[in-house]
Design a protein around this motif. Structure first.
Motif, PDB file in Angstrom:
ATOM      1  N   VAL A   1       1.269  -6.535   0.838  1.00  0.00           N
ATOM      2  CA  VAL A   1       2.003  -5.357   1.290  1.00  0.00           C
ATOM      3  C   VAL A   1       3.442  -5.786   1.545  1.00  0.00           C
TER       4      VAL A   1
ATOM      5  N   VAL B   1       1.451  -3.251  -2.585  1.00  0.00           N
ATOM      6  CA  VAL B   1       1.829  -1.944  -2.043  1.00  0.00           C
ATOM      7  C   VAL B   1       3.233  -2.068  -1.502  1.00  0.00           C
TER       8      VAL B   1
ATOM      9  N   ALA C   1       5.746  -0.559   1.024  1.00  0.00           N
ATOM     10  CA  ALA C   1       5.847   0.305   2.197  1.00  0.00           C
ATOM     11  C   ALA C   1       7.318   0.512   2.532  1.00  0.00           C
TER      12      ALA C   1
ATOM     13  N   ARG D   1      -3.352   0.417   6.920  1.00  0.00           N
ATOM     14  CA  ARG D   1      -3.981   1.273   5.912  1.00  0.00           C
ATOM     15  C   ARG D   1      -3.555   0.849   4.507  1.00  0.00           C
ATOM     16  N   SER D   2      -2.287   0.501   4.356  1.00  0.00           N
ATOM     17  CA  SER D   2      -1.784   0.091   3.041  1.00  0.00           C
ATOM     18  C   SER D   2      -2.488  -1.152   2.525  1.00  0.00           C
TER      19      SER D   2
ATOM     20  N   ALA E   1      -4.368   2.766  -2.699  1.00  0.00           N
ATOM     21  CA  ALA E   1      -2.965   2.444  -2.409  1.00  0.00           C
ATOM     22  C   ALA E   1      -2.384   1.414  -3.358  1.00  0.00           C
TER      23      ALA E   1
ATOM     24  N   PHE F   1       4.864   3.977  -0.487  1.00  0.00           N
ATOM     25  CA  PHE F   1       4.616   4.988   0.534  1.00  0.00           C
ATOM     26  C   PHE F   1       5.755   5.003   1.552  1.00  0.00           C
TER      27      PHE F   1
ATOM     28  N   ALA G   1       1.675   9.644   1.821  1.00  0.00           N
ATOM     29  CA  ALA G   1       1.050   8.707   2.744  1.00  0.00           C
ATOM     30  C   ALA G   1      -0.094   9.363   3.508  1.00  0.00           C
TER      31      ALA G   1
ATOM     32  N   LEU H   1      -3.364   7.554   2.329  1.00  0.00           N
ATOM     33  CA  LEU H   1      -3.665   6.599   3.386  1.00  0.00           C
ATOM     34  C   LEU H   1      -4.283   7.224   4.629  1.00  0.00           C
TER      35      LEU H   1
END
Length: 338
Positions: free
Chosen positions: A131, A184, A186, A242-243, A249, A254, A302, A306
């Motif tokens: 992430v 992912v 973020a 969550r990611s 995801a 997101f 998101a 998520l």
């Protein structure tokens, strides 16, 4: 089982007894994330060179280990990735815009080369997911639509930090598309909360709280009508957790943000009232790179993928932040750098 309950169970089971690396884990977001991962039963290795964070901010847990070093240092990365982590949260960066303007080569080294090396080690170690913490100020340029969705990306950058955060996203795309590494991206918006100290290169909220508690007027760089989507650190961390484990995801970007816009002048007045300062505000010159008059994120994607929602309202978040400042005031005064 409801969809929301199922997602929460996915988070709990996803990290229990798993090894997780958090780069930049001594910062405000990193230390809060580390504590949350430890609470979920993960074994956490924090990698941080303490260039903009402090060891005392780290949670003292038996399942948290600290390694002092830079993500640019290949030997440090080799040491921690040798233990075969399941997940990597890459938060380490030269923060932030003004710092990158003053130190563009260091920004490129840490945010560019450092991110590349983390991804290389993650791919070799076959981690389940990386992430990458990007930034809403980097991806969307000076005048994006509001609220801005993830599929809008602009190359209209005004600082090296924005350029290198975009570079990090592109590296993630490359490693996902060609190396089959799950990543992912973020995009964080104006995170604030306990753990972030004030300083020359820090965000507006810790600096406002610091100056208000010292009885000094709060500097407004612009008109005060500028807006931002201030997002409490606990909500950011929920989105990051969550990611890391939601299957859908992978490969996506997101916005982790509050969808509410707040005017800077209102923020200043709220903080002055909260700490009891009567010093008011003062207007100072706008920084040349600060071209975004308004910033508001779309959080629809998101929420849908998520189950993310920024639940902490600004008043409650600021109250928790002020309480943290009061509890740690002596250390904050000692370590603040202006």
């Amino acid at each position: 089982m409801s969809e929301g309950t199922e997602r929460q169970e996915t988070i709990r089971q996803g990290y229990k007894d798993r090894l997780v690396i958090v780069t930049g884990g001594a910062g405000a977001i990193g230390s809060t994330l580390t504590a949350a991962l430890a609470d979920e039963g993960a074994e956490v290795i924090v990698v941080d060179d303490l260039s903009s964070a402090y060891r005392w901010c780290l949670p003292q847990r038996s399942n948290v280990r600290f390694v002092e070093g830079s993500v640019v240092n290949d030997d440090v990365l080799a040491e921690v990735f040798r233990e075969k982590p399941s997940y990597v949260f890459h938060l380490a960066a030269l923060f932030a815009n003004q710092n990158s303007v003053d130190n563009p080569e260091r920004d490129l080294e840490v945010n560019g080369l450092g991110t590349l090396r983390v991804l290389q080690h993650a791919e070799r170690s076959r981690v389940d997911r990386v992430v990458f913490c990007s930034s809403g100020c980097a991806a969307y340029g000076s005048d994006p639509p509001r609220p801005v969705p993830e599929d809008y990306v602009s190359l209209d950058v005004h600082t090296p930090y924005q350029a290198t955060k975009l570079m990090g996203e592109l590296y993630c795309n490359y490693f996902t598309g060609h190396k089959k590494l799950s990543t992912v991206r973020a995009r964080l918006f104006n995170s604030y909360g306990p753990g972030e100290l004030p300083g020359s290169y820090r965000n507006v909220i810790p600096n406002f709280i610091y100056w208000a508690m010292r009885g000094e007027p709060l500097p407004i760089t612009g008109t005060g009508e500028e807006t931002r989507s201030f997002t409490y650190v606990g909500d950011i961390v929920d989105g990051l957790l969550r990611s890391g484990v939601v299957p859908a995801a992978s490969g996506e970007a997101f916005n982790l943000a509050s969808s509410r816009e707040t005017r800077i002048i209102d923020l200043a007045q709220n903080i002055n009232e909260m700490v009891g300062s009567r010093a008011g505000v003062r207007v100072v010159g706008r920084r040349s790179w600060d071209t975004q008059r308004r910033r508001q994120a779309s959080t629809e994607k998101a929420a849908r993928v998520l189950g993310f929602e920024a639940r902490t309202n600004l008043h409650d978040g600021l109250a928790a932040n002020v309480a943290w400042f009061r509890a740690n005031w002596a250390r904050i005064v000692s370590d603040a750098r202006f």
